[in-house]
Design a protein around this motif. Structure first.
Motif, mmCIF file in Angstrom:
data_model
loop_
_atom_site.group_PDB
_atom_site.id
_atom_site.type_symbol
_atom_site.label_atom_id
_atom_site.label_comp_id
_atom_site.label_asym_id
_atom_site.label_seq_id
_atom_site.Cartn_x
_atom_site.Cartn_y
_atom_site.Cartn_z
ATOM 1 N N ASN A 121 -5.075 12.085 -7.432
ATOM 2 C CA ASN A 121 -5.626 10.933 -8.137
ATOM 3 C C ASN A 121 -4.894 9.637 -7.808
ATOM 4 O OD1 ASN A 121 -5.694 13.445 -10.280
ATOM 5 N ND2 ASN A 121 -7.616 12.287 -10.221
ATOM 6 N N ARG A 122 -3.606 9.738 -7.514
ATOM 7 C CA ARG A 122 -2.797 8.550 -7.227
ATOM 8 C C ARG A 122 -1.854 8.858 -6.086
ATOM 9 N NH1 ARG A 122 -5.714 6.084 -8.468
ATOM 10 N NH2 ARG A 122 -6.132 4.785 -10.246
ATOM 11 N N VAL A 123 -1.894 8.019 -5.052
ATOM 12 C CA VAL A 123 -0.984 8.211 -3.923
ATOM 13 C C VAL A 123 -0.306 6.887 -3.593
ATOM 14 C CG1 VAL A 123 -0.753 8.981 -1.535
ATOM 15 C CG2 VAL A 123 -2.456 10.042 -3.007
ATOM 16 N N PHE A 124 1.018 6.907 -3.513
ATOM 17 C CA PHE A 124 1.787 5.749 -3.066
ATOM 18 C C PHE A 124 2.304 6.031 -1.655
ATOM 19 C CE2 PHE A 124 3.352 3.417 -7.154
ATOM 20 C CZ PHE A 124 2.061 3.402 -7.648
ATOM 21 N N ALA A 125 2.603 4.968 -0.912
ATOM 22 C CA ALA A 125 3.134 5.103 0.440
ATOM 23 C C ALA A 125 4.574 4.612 0.468
ATOM 24 C CB ALA A 125 2.297 4.288 1.418
ATOM 25 N N ALA A 126 5.484 5.439 1.002
ATOM 26 C CA ALA A 126 6.877 5.013 1.145
ATOM 27 C C ALA A 126 6.998 4.245 2.452
ATOM 28 C CB ALA A 126 7.809 6.217 1.156
ATOM 29 N N SER A 127 7.239 2.949 2.342
ATOM 30 C CA SER A 127 7.289 2.142 3.564
ATOM 31 C C SER A 127 8.237 0.972 3.372
ATOM 32 C CB SER A 127 5.890 1.633 3.918
ATOM 33 O OG SER A 127 5.958 0.894 5.111
ATOM 34 N N ALA A 128 9.130 0.782 4.346
ATOM 35 C CA ALA A 128 10.110 -0.304 4.260
ATOM 36 C C ALA A 128 9.526 -1.608 4.779
ATOM 37 C CB ALA A 128 11.354 0.060 5.069
ATOM 38 N N ARG A 129 8.463 -1.499 5.572
ATOM 39 C CA ARG A 129 7.928 -2.709 6.190
ATOM 40 C C ARG A 129 6.967 -3.433 5.267
ATOM 41 N NH1 ARG A 129 5.808 -0.480 11.677
ATOM 42 N NH2 ARG A 129 6.592 1.509 10.936
ATOM 43 N N THR A 130 7.024 -4.741 5.277
ATOM 44 C CA THR A 130 6.061 -5.539 4.544
ATOM 45 C C THR A 130 4.838 -5.705 5.443
ATOM 46 O OG1 THR A 130 7.942 -6.720 3.648
ATOM 47 C CG2 THR A 130 5.777 -7.625 3.180
ATOM 48 N N HIS A 131 3.905 -4.830 5.245
ATOM 49 C CA HIS A 131 2.713 -4.861 6.081
ATOM 50 C C HIS A 131 1.852 -6.052 5.694
ATOM 51 C CE1 HIS A 131 3.323 -0.775 7.747
ATOM 52 N NE2 HIS A 131 4.068 -0.681 6.670
ATOM 53 N N ASP A 132 1.024 -6.434 6.619
ATOM 54 C CA ASP A 132 0.192 -7.615 6.422
ATOM 55 C C ASP A 132 -1.032 -7.246 5.577
ATOM 56 O OD1 ASP A 132 -0.730 -10.151 6.653
ATOM 57 O OD2 ASP A 132 -1.688 -9.817 8.601
ATOM 58 N N MET A 133 -0.761 -6.731 4.377
ATOM 59 C CA MET A 133 -1.858 -6.326 3.503
ATOM 60 C C MET A 133 -1.565 -6.785 2.083
ATOM 61 S SD MET A 133 -2.918 -2.506 4.721
ATOM 62 C CE MET A 133 -1.438 -1.845 5.459
ATOM 63 N N VAL A 134 -2.614 -6.940 1.310
ATOM 64 C CA VAL A 134 -2.427 -7.322 -0.088
ATOM 65 C C VAL A 134 -2.240 -6.039 -0.897
ATOM 66 C CG1 VAL A 134 -3.409 -8.609 -2.022
ATOM 67 C CG2 VAL A 134 -3.929 -9.293 0.332
#
Lengths: 245, 245
Positions: free
Chosen positions: A76-89
């Motif tokens: 139901n809920r998935v988060f992404a572990a990411s150190a980079r500030t991707h160009d997304m809102v």
């Protein structure tokens, strides 16, 4: 072991040793559901056994999937572990806040998970656009790349701090559940087919970014099952309208 | 990188790979001072380089020592990372509380560190009795043994959360510093020589436990330099008295 669980999903992991180390880290904090998407060296793999240090049950129950969407379909809920500030809102959470939120969601009977990218290049934008939000582990800006199992152990540790604690915030969904990732994936597919057909996505070069941006809007909306059904009804209704005119 | 630092001390580590993974985990959270006590396979060791993943400066600056006391001599506060409830009277802190306390102490200009045991059997009582308190990472009771580098990365992460934050409690020591571990070690040696001489420690079998228990009393007392000098004066004074009678 609590009934509520946090699913860990590794996208294209390279080293079976890391898969074993992840299994050990998970079980240290009571997590048991590990899933792989296209592990480079196949699965099962003997090299995972020693670093798992006895977390054999986790290894035996690992499921491997051909796509990220297939791996997270029932969640139901998935988060992404990411150190980079991707160009997304996107929402970006600290590990503390992210795991508090996911633990609270799990305590309400919803299935939750965290996505981890591979050892070489982390998560790609396509995978991130399938997730509701990002978790940014606050590392040394001059030496930020964490070992995969280290990132998982920090996540599992923060989960364990929150899972048996009263939540500081609750998102009430009434009698309906949060949407599964599969529901949402079907909605996206539906919407994008229609947007292709109507020419909204006709610009080939810009299409991937446009698709990601649209997905991210709905990822942030915290949609319920009922709301996804409504959105699909809206798309169908609009399409009928345009076909009639 | 902040000026304040947390020293990590590994007691008799077995695998150079783990030393490398520890170096990487430390630098990810801005820590740079790694010390070894009797590493099994010697130091330096080429096998540490790949898992350090570029944390070469940490590896180059590693110091190896023959005894735990030598490794922590210049530090003012040392905690021991240990999952076992040893049969000693000790403060036991959560990682959150322990690292908040150590970060606060470091912000006051004191040198702080955490001791980690080896991969096979963790920390021994002798080493723990050289520390002020224990850090207990709250793991799954049915699968509690953490990978060494995983234990360090959790510690370094909690440190990083606290080091740039205003402390919730401060221990004022006036114009004197906290005692170094070396000061305290010399005081213990002094006291134990006298207790051997006077026959207080004559029971050979009970002697190690008695010594540990005495040390733990003073470990909990949070002694300053000045207080250690006073205690040594007290011992000297008592000895003179007994010699005169």
């Amino acid at each position: 072991m609590t009934q509520t669980n946090l699913t860990i999903i590794l996208i294209e992991p390279q080293l079976a040793q890391n898969i074993g180390a992840v299994a050990r880290a998970m079980l240290n904090f009571g997590l048991t559901d590990l899933r792989l998407v296209n592990p480079r060296d196949g699965w099962p793999n003997q090299d995972a056994i020693a670093p798992a240090a006895g977390a054999d049950k986790i290894l035996e129950n690992i499921q491997a999937f051909p796509t990220t969407l297939a791996a997270i379909g029932d969640l139901n809920r998935v988060f992404a572990a990411s150190a980079r500030t991707h160009d997304m809102v996107k929402y970006i959470y600290s590990p503390h806040a992210a795991l508090e939120y996911l633990a609270t969601t799990a305590q309400q009977g919803q299935k939750v998970g965290v996505l981890f990218g591979n050892e070489r290049c982390g998560l790609q934008n396509e995978d991130i656009s399938l997730c509701e939000a990002l978790i940014k582990i606050p590392t040394n800006p001059e030496f930020s790349s964490l070992n995969l199992a280290h990132a998982v152990v920090l996540t599992a540790y923060e989960w364990s701090l929150h899972i048996n604690v009263s939540p500081s915030q609750i998102f009430r969904t009434g009698t309906t559940n949060l949407a599964t990732r599969e529901d949402l994936g079907k909605f996206f597919a539906h919407l994008e087919i229609e947007l292709d057909r109507t020419g909204f996505l006709r610009h080939k070069k810009k299409r991937p970014t446009m698709v990601r941006n649209i997905r991210n809007i709905f990822q942030r909306a915290n949609l319920t099952e009922q709301e996804v059904r409504s959105l699909r009804g809206i798309v169908r209704s609009l399409v009928r309208e345009s076909q009639n005119t």
